[in-house]
Design an enzyme around this catalytic site. Sequence first.
Site, PDB file in Angstrom:
ATOM      1  N   HIS A  74       0.853  -1.196   0.000  1.00 24.98           N
ATOM      2  CA  HIS A  74       0.000   0.000   0.000  1.00 24.98           C
ATOM      3  C   HIS A  74       0.882   1.237   0.000  1.00 24.98           C
ATOM      4  O   HIS A  74       1.798   1.344   0.812  1.00 24.98           O
ATOM      5  CB  HIS A  74      -0.905   0.022   1.245  1.00 24.98           C
ATOM      6  N   TYR A 203      -8.422   5.094   8.521  1.00 23.87           N
ATOM      7  CA  TYR A 203      -8.459   5.427   9.949  1.00 23.87           C
ATOM      8  C   TYR A 203      -9.500   6.522  10.122  1.00 23.87           C
ATOM      9  O   TYR A 203      -9.330   7.628   9.601  1.00 23.87           O
ATOM     10  CB  TYR A 203      -7.091   5.944  10.416  1.00 23.87           C
ATOM     11  N   TYR A 387       4.857   6.315   9.968  1.00 24.41           N
ATOM     12  CA  TYR A 387       3.959   5.197   9.655  1.00 24.41           C
ATOM     13  C   TYR A 387       4.663   4.164   8.762  1.00 24.41           C
ATOM     14  O   TYR A 387       4.597   2.952   9.023  1.00 24.41           O
ATOM     15  CB  TYR A 387       2.687   5.715   9.000  1.00 24.41           C
TER      16      TYR A 387
HETATM   17  C1  DHB Z   1      -4.069  -3.500  11.427  1.00 24.55           C
HETATM   18  C2  DHB Z   1      -3.745  -3.313  12.742  1.00 24.55           C
HETATM   19  C3  DHB Z   1      -3.379  -2.075  13.192  1.00 24.55           C
HETATM   20  O1  DHB Z   1      -3.050  -1.881  14.480  1.00 24.55           O
HETATM   21  C4  DHB Z   1      -3.340  -0.997  12.327  1.00 24.55           C
HETATM   22  O2  DHB Z   1      -3.011   0.214  12.803  1.00 24.55           O
HETATM   23  C5  DHB Z   1      -3.640  -1.178  11.010  1.00 24.55           C
HETATM   24  C6  DHB Z   1      -4.016  -2.443  10.557  1.00 24.55           C
HETATM   25  C7  DHB Z   1      -4.450  -4.843  10.952  1.00 24.55           C
HETATM   26  O3  DHB Z   1      -4.602  -5.735  11.798  1.00 24.55           O
HETATM   27  O4  DHB Z   1      -4.643  -5.023   9.748  1.00 24.55           O
END
Ligand code: DHB
Length: 396
Positions: A74, A203, A387
Site C-alpha cells: 500500500h 483510519y 507510519y
Molecule cells: C491493522 C492493525 C493495526 O493496528 C493498524 O493500525 C492497522 C491495521 C491490521 O490488523 O490489519
Amino acid sequence: MRMHTRVGIIGAGPAGLFLALLLSLEGIDSIVIENRSRAEVESTIRAGVLEQGTVDLMLEMGIGQRMHREGVVHHGIELRFDGCGHRINLYELTNGRAIMIYPQHEVIKDCIAARLQQGGQILFNVQDVQLSAVASDQPIIHFMHEQEQVELHCDFIAGCDGFHGVSRSCIPLSVQHVYSRAYPFGWLGILLQAPPSAKELIYAYHQRGFALVSTRSPEIQRMYIQCDPQDDIANWSDEMIIEELQARLVTDNNWQLRVGPIIQKNIVAMRSFVIEPMQYGRLFLAGDAAHIVPPTGAKGLNLAIADVRHLARALALFYQQQREDLLAAYSATCLQRVWRTEHFSWWMTSMLHRFPDDDPFQQRMQRAQLDYTVNSHAASMSLAENYAGLPFSVQP
Ligand code: DHB
Ligand code: FAD
C-alpha cells in the site's frame, strides 16, 4: 536433562523467531522455547501492517518469498473525519517507502518453516519456565518439556516472551523503571468475509468513536472499532458491530462498507508501557516483553523486529570480535526507537479516539490536529515517515 546453547530464546513470536534466524545467519546457535503449541502460535490473529524496513529485512534474510507473492503493498492510507476522506501519500512523502499488508501469523509460519528447514530447534508446549543466574555468564532456563525437567545452559538469554511472559520479572525492582499508561478504551477487532471496501487502510475519527478498515485478502477483511475495554464481546451482536462500523465510517460521497459474515471477533485493551533498562546481566528483553504500544500506529511487531536486529548484531560482534560495546549499549540503542515509536503510537491514538471524559475543547484540539495533519505538507510528511517506518539505525 541438561542442554547447552549460546543464546536461549524464550518465546516463538516475531521477536524470538527473527532473532533465531538472524543469529543463524551469523553462525550462532540458539534454542527457542515456546509455551504454546505450534498450531496456536501459527493461528493467533494479530498484526497486519509491515513497515518498509521489516519487509526489506525479510527479503534480505531469505524469508520474504511468500510475503512478496501474497502480501499487498500500500502506498497510502486514508484519514477520514467529518464524512470526508483525506489520503496520505506515504510513497511520495517518504521518497518511495511503503507498507506491506501481510498478516503476523503468516510471518510466523514463514519463520517457523525457515527455522525448521535449517535444522534449528523450537521446543513448543514447554511449561513452568524459570530463569536463574541471569547476572552470571552462564544463565540457565529451567522448564518442563515432554514430561521432562530441562536445564538449558546459555551464554545469553533473550526474553522474547511478550507482555505476559516471565523474563521481565527477572530484572530486579531496584534497577528497573516502568513507564505506562492505560487508555480508557479498547479495540473490538473482527474478521469479515467480504470483498475489500477500499484500496487502502482507513483510519476514521467520529463522534461515536474510532474505526479502522484494514484487509487480509481479497475475501477476508480486518476491521476494528473503539469500545469500552471492559466490555464483553458477548454484548456485541454481529449486527451491532456492522451498524457501528457503518455509522463511524459514513461519508458524504456515498461510499459503502461491503459487508458479510463475521468469522472472528474479540476485544483487546490498549496500553503504552516501557521498562528501562531492557537488559540485566546476560538477560536481554526484546519486543512486547519490554514495551507495548497501543495498536493505532501498527508498530508493535515492527518495533520487536527492530530490537532483535540490534541484539543479533551485538551478539555477532561479541562472538566474532569479542566486542562487548554493542551489548552494553543494547538497551540505550533500542530505547531511542522505542520512545520515538511510543510517542507516535500515543499521538495517533490520542488524535483518533474519543475519550470518555472529553469536553468540547479537547474535541476541537483533535479536529485542529487532524486538519493540520492532512493539510500541511510538513505534518503529512511526519505522519508518513513514522507510519512507513523510520530507517533502522544500524550501529558500526
Ligand atoms: C491493522 C492493525 C493495526 O493496528 C493498524 O493500525 C492497522 C491495521 C491490521 O490488523 O490489519
Ligand atoms: P508476542 O507476539 O507476544 O510473542 C511472545 C511469545 O512468547 C508468544 O508466542 C507467547 O506464547 C510466548 N510466551 C509467553 N510466555 C512464555 C513463557 N513463559 N515461556 C515460553 N514462551 C512464552 N504490530 C504491528 O507492527 N503492526 C500491526 O498492524 C499491529 N496490529 C496489532 C493489532 C492488534 C489487535 C494487536 C493486539 C497487536 C497488534 N500489533 C501490531 C502488535 C503486535 O502483534 C505485537 O507487538 C507483536 O506480536 C510482538 O511480538 P513479540 O514477539 O514481542 O511478542
